[in-house]
Every structure is written in structure tokens, then in C-alpha cells.
Design a protein around this motif. Structure first.
Motif, PDB file in Angstrom:
ATOM      1  N   ALA A  40     -55.922  13.174  23.511  1.00 54.64           N
ATOM      2  CA  ALA A  40     -54.584  12.812  23.988  1.00 54.64           C
ATOM      3  C   ALA A  40     -54.238  13.761  25.127  1.00 54.64           C
ATOM      4  O   ALA A  40     -55.046  14.626  25.515  1.00 54.64           O
ATOM      5  CB  ALA A  40     -53.549  12.917  22.863  1.00 54.64           C
ATOM      6  N   ASN A  41     -53.052  13.604  25.671  1.00 55.63           N
ATOM      7  CA  ASN A  41     -52.572  14.508  26.715  1.00 55.63           C
ATOM      8  C   ASN A  41     -51.659  15.560  26.090  1.00 55.63           C
ATOM      9  O   ASN A  41     -50.520  15.249  25.721  1.00 55.63           O
ATOM     10  CB  ASN A  41     -51.814  13.719  27.781  1.00 55.63           C
ATOM     11  CG  ASN A  41     -52.733  12.834  28.594  1.00 55.63           C
ATOM     12  OD1 ASN A  41     -53.549  13.328  29.371  1.00 55.63           O
ATOM     13  ND2 ASN A  41     -52.613  11.532  28.424  1.00 55.63           N
ATOM     14  N   GLY A  65     -57.975   5.478  21.501  1.00 56.30           N
ATOM     15  CA  GLY A  65     -56.726   5.627  22.225  1.00 56.30           C
ATOM     16  C   GLY A  65     -56.104   4.338  22.704  1.00 56.30           C
ATOM     17  O   GLY A  65     -55.123   4.341  23.445  1.00 56.30           O
ATOM     18  N   SER A  76     -55.279  19.297  22.571  1.00 58.15           N
ATOM     19  CA  SER A  76     -54.942  17.901  22.270  1.00 58.15           C
ATOM     20  C   SER A  76     -54.954  17.649  20.768  1.00 58.15           C
ATOM     21  O   SER A  76     -54.143  16.867  20.254  1.00 58.15           O
ATOM     22  CB  SER A  76     -55.917  16.953  22.986  1.00 58.15           C
ATOM     23  OG  SER A  76     -57.199  16.957  22.396  1.00 58.15           O
ATOM     24  N   GLU A  93     -59.118  11.599  28.562  1.00 64.92           N
ATOM     25  CA  GLU A  93     -57.778  11.979  28.135  1.00 64.92           C
ATOM     26  C   GLU A  93     -57.535  13.440  28.530  1.00 64.92           C
ATOM     27  O   GLU A  93     -58.468  14.201  28.763  1.00 64.92           O
ATOM     28  CB  GLU A  93     -57.646  11.845  26.615  1.00 64.92           C
ATOM     29  CG  GLU A  93     -58.033  10.498  26.051  1.00 64.92           C
ATOM     30  CD  GLU A  93     -56.993   9.419  26.289  1.00 64.92           C
ATOM     31  OE1 GLU A  93     -55.936   9.736  26.862  1.00 64.92           O
ATOM     32  OE2 GLU A  93     -57.251   8.265  25.926  1.00 64.92           O
ATOM     33  N   TYR A 148     -58.778   8.721  16.595  1.00 64.26           N
ATOM     34  CA  TYR A 148     -59.205   8.435  17.968  1.00 64.26           C
ATOM     35  C   TYR A 148     -60.592   7.811  17.981  1.00 64.26           C
ATOM     36  O   TYR A 148     -60.880   6.932  18.803  1.00 64.26           O
ATOM     37  CB  TYR A 148     -59.193   9.712  18.812  1.00 64.26           C
ATOM     38  CG  TYR A 148     -59.409   9.434  20.281  1.00 64.26           C
ATOM     39  CD1 TYR A 148     -58.335   9.061  21.085  1.00 64.26           C
ATOM     40  CD2 TYR A 148     -60.671   9.518  20.862  1.00 64.26           C
ATOM     41  CE1 TYR A 148     -58.515   8.775  22.427  1.00 64.26           C
ATOM     42  CE2 TYR A 148     -60.854   9.234  22.201  1.00 64.26           C
ATOM     43  CZ  TYR A 148     -59.777   8.863  22.984  1.00 64.26           C
ATOM     44  OH  TYR A 148     -59.972   8.564  24.314  1.00 64.26           O
ATOM     45  N   THR A 167     -51.757   9.032  24.726  1.00 62.34           N
ATOM     46  CA  THR A 167     -53.043   8.788  25.360  1.00 62.34           C
ATOM     47  C   THR A 167     -52.812   8.252  26.768  1.00 62.34           C
ATOM     48  O   THR A 167     -51.699   7.861  27.136  1.00 62.34           O
ATOM     49  CB  THR A 167     -53.874   7.770  24.558  1.00 62.34           C
ATOM     50  OG1 THR A 167     -53.185   6.499  24.566  1.00 62.34           O
ATOM     51  CG2 THR A 167     -54.075   8.235  23.130  1.00 62.34           C
ATOM     52  N   ASN A 168     -53.879   8.203  27.548  1.00 65.80           N
ATOM     53  CA  ASN A 168     -53.761   7.663  28.907  1.00 65.80           C
ATOM     54  C   ASN A 168     -53.231   6.238  28.896  1.00 65.80           C
ATOM     55  O   ASN A 168     -52.405   5.855  29.727  1.00 65.80           O
ATOM     56  CB  ASN A 168     -55.121   7.702  29.603  1.00 65.80           C
ATOM     57  CG  ASN A 168     -55.531   9.108  30.000  1.00 65.80           C
ATOM     58  OD1 ASN A 168     -54.705  10.026  29.998  1.00 65.80           O
ATOM     59  ND2 ASN A 168     -56.794   9.288  30.345  1.00 65.80           N
TER      60      ASN A 168
END
Length: 338
Positions: free
Chosen positions: A279-280, A246, A204, A149, A241, A122-123
Motif C-alpha cells: 500500500a502507500n 490491491g 506499508s 505500490e 494483498y 493502494t495505487n
């Protein structure tokens, strides 16, 4: 007249001696500048920003890289082509000549550090990695400024000592933008995405569902088949999430109550895709949703060996779930007996 000739001859001899001495001195200086230097082992030197050539020469001499600071300064003036010596962190190998050291600094061939951003972070997790990287400078951007994200591309990034965290984040954003710009136009035909953002959202989810590269296109196909039939995605990572946003890991198993949480990120209760990535995702996960496997599967469950087993029908899936629960029970029994 003869006396004058003797005087001229003497002056000519003196001139030749002076020129010879100058030539010998020049040759000796050039030899000292270009020959093997005094450094007996590789050494790292950090040259501060704003350092003058005189200061750099003194620092290199103190570090044992060069023998004579004056000759180094003279060599930079004569052979440096008026190019500046760049500040930074340099690894000078044993025996490096003063000339090669000069050229290394003109070219800015510094030590490269690396930071690997794993897929599926996550960021917040990415910012924590940046904060813990000792060779970066400055503060990382705050989370709200990053946006949703999925804006940072996971990969290994190289940087120099003192490069700013903000600049590295900008590179991560630019890399994600470039990846989307490259992959989105080459997507397979008939995908149900309205835009690249929706593909990023599903990528993601796929990223969080499986860590096996070969499974990503298959998992993507399951979710796309569900979307095509109007079925809920029912992805556990989206529920996690919804609970954590996150900000942290969920250190427990999901409960039936969790699956009923009222959240747009909970794909058990909300139809379609979540409003944003969870998420990334990495490049491979994005490619998987843009080029999914071709099958009719609608279900998958862990197989106990790190992968998943897939099914087309609910009856088949229920058998797979029962087999998975049996594996879990056996593991618990083994753990308790130990």
C-alpha cells in the motif's frame, strides 16, 4: 491689443475648463475603479482560458462583479502594469472593487480545491479517488505506469479547477521521493534495511496493521525483532494483498487455506519482507520503521478496543489471543440477541 488679450483669456478659460473637466472625469473614473463594487453577495466566476480583457470585463459585468466593462478595461490598461489576467475559478467577495478584482486575477488567487489521500490506500484506490474528483481534468495515468505500490505519498493535496490528474499524480510521486530523501538519512542506527525501498515495504505493512498513531513505532519494533531473529512476519495484510493484489477489498475473514497461499507477498510462508510495498504508507508510518520503539516484543493481537496488546513470548501471546477470541464471541452473541 485688448481684443487679443480678451481672446487669449477666453481660450485660457476654455483650456482650464477642459482640463478641469478632464481631471474631474479622471478622478470620477478612478473612484469608480477603486470604490466598493456592485456585488451584493459572494460569487464564483470561472474565466475560460484564452479570454481577452474585453471578454473578461463583459463576464464580470454579467456576474455583477463590476458595473462598467469599459472602465474595467481602462483600469487594467492604466494600472495593470502590463500583466495578464489569468484564467481560472475565482471567488469574488461582495463589494469587491474593480481594482481588487483585477489584482486578484493578475495574482491568480483562485479557488483552491483539495483531495485527501488517506494512508494505506493502494495505487488502484488512489486512482479511483482521482477519477471521482469532478474538479480535475484529463485522465489519470494507468496503473502499470505508476510502478509498485508505495510510490505515492498520502496527504491532502490542493489544486485549481481543471488541473490535470496526471500532474497531481506527479506531485504525489515527487512528495514521496522528497519524504524518503529527507527521512532515510536520519534513520536510527542498526536497522536491518539494505535500502530505503525495504523500509518503505515494512512501513506499508505497519500502515495496514494499525490505525493508531501511537502504536506504529511499537508494531514496527515487533516486525524488526522478528526479522532480526529470522522469524516470519506473519502479517495478515500481506496475505490479503496476495489474494487481491490491491484491486479490491477482501470482504471476508482470512482462512487457514489463505495463510498457505503460495505468494511472495504471503509473509506466513515467505521469509523476510515481501518484494514490494502492499500500500502507500504515510509519513508517520515511514518514520515509525526508521525510528522504532525499543522493546523485545515478538507478537501482537487486537485487544477489542481498536488497538493491540503486545507480548514477548508465545505463551503470553496465546493468552492474549484467547482473550481476543472471547471478545469476538461476546460480540457475536450480542449481535445475535439484537
Amino acid at each position: 491689443m485688448a481684443r487679443l488679450r480678451r481672446l487669449l483669456g477666453t481660450l485660457l478659460l476654455i483650456l482650464l475648463l477642459v482640463l478641469g473637466a478632464a481631471a474631474a472625469g479622471a478622478w470620477w473614473g478612478y473612484h469608480q475603479f477603486t470604490t466598493v463594487g456592485p456585488l451584493t453577495a459572494d460569487n464564483t466566476v470561472v474565466v475560460p482560458r484564452g479570454s481577452s480583457v474585453r471578454a473578461i470585463a463583459g463576464q464580470l459585468a454579467d456576474a455583477g462583479v463590476i458595473k462598467d466593462p469599459f472602465l474595467f478595461r481602462l483600469g487594467v490598461r492604466l494600472f495593470g502594469q502590463h500583466k495578464p489576467l489569468r484564467a481560472g475559478e475565482y471567488l469574488f467577495p461582495a463589494g469587491i472593487s474593480a481594482q481588487t478584482a483585477m489584482q486578484q486575477m493578475i495574482d491568480g488567487r483562485q479557488i483552491q480545491h483539495r483531495l485527501t489521500i488517506a494512508e494505506g490506500l493502494t495505487n488502484r484506490e488512489v486512482m479511483e479517488l482521482l477519477a471521482a474528483a469532478p474538479d480535475l481534468g484529463g485522465d489519470a495515468p494507468d496503473l502499470p505506469s505508476l510502478g509498485p505500490e508505495g510510490s505515492l505519498l498520502p496527504e491532502t493535496y490542493f489544486f485549481m479547477l481543471g488541473d490535470s490528474r496526471a500532474d497531481l499524480v506527479a506531485r504525489m510521486k515527487s512528495s514521496m521521493d522528497a519524504a524518503i530523501a529527507e527521512l532515510w538519512p536520519a534513520r536510527a542506527q542498526g536497522l536491518p534495511f539494505k535500502d530505503a525501498k525495504e523500509a518503505l515495504i515494512l512501513a506499508s505493512i505497519v500502515e495496514k496493521e494499525t490505525g493508531l498513531p501511537e502504536e506504529r513505532p511499537h508494531v514496527a519494533a515487533v516486525f524488526l525483532n522478528r526479522l532480526a531473529q529470522g522469524m516470519a512476519l506473519q502479517s495478515d495484510p500481506t496475505v490479503i494483498y496476495a489474494i487481491t493484489q490491491g484491486r479490491s477489498k477482501l470482504d471476508r475473514a482470512l482462512t487457514t487455506k489463505d495463510l498457505a497461499i503460495d505468494s511472495p507477498f504471503n509473509t506466513y510462508v515467505t521469509a523476510g519482507l515481501p518484494p514490494a510495498p502492499i500500500a502507500n504508507p504515510g509519513r508517520a508510518a515511514i518514520e515509525a520503521v526508521l525510528h522504532p520503539a525499543q522493546n523485545d516484543d515478538l507478537y501482537f493481537v487486537a485487544d477489542g478496543s481498536g488497538g493491540h496488546v503486545f507480548a514477548k513470548t508465545l505463551a503470553e501471546h496465546n493468552k492474549n489471543v484467547a482473550a481476543w477470541r472471547k471478545v469476538q464471541a461476546q460480540k457475536r452473541t450480542t449481535t445475535q440477541s439484537e
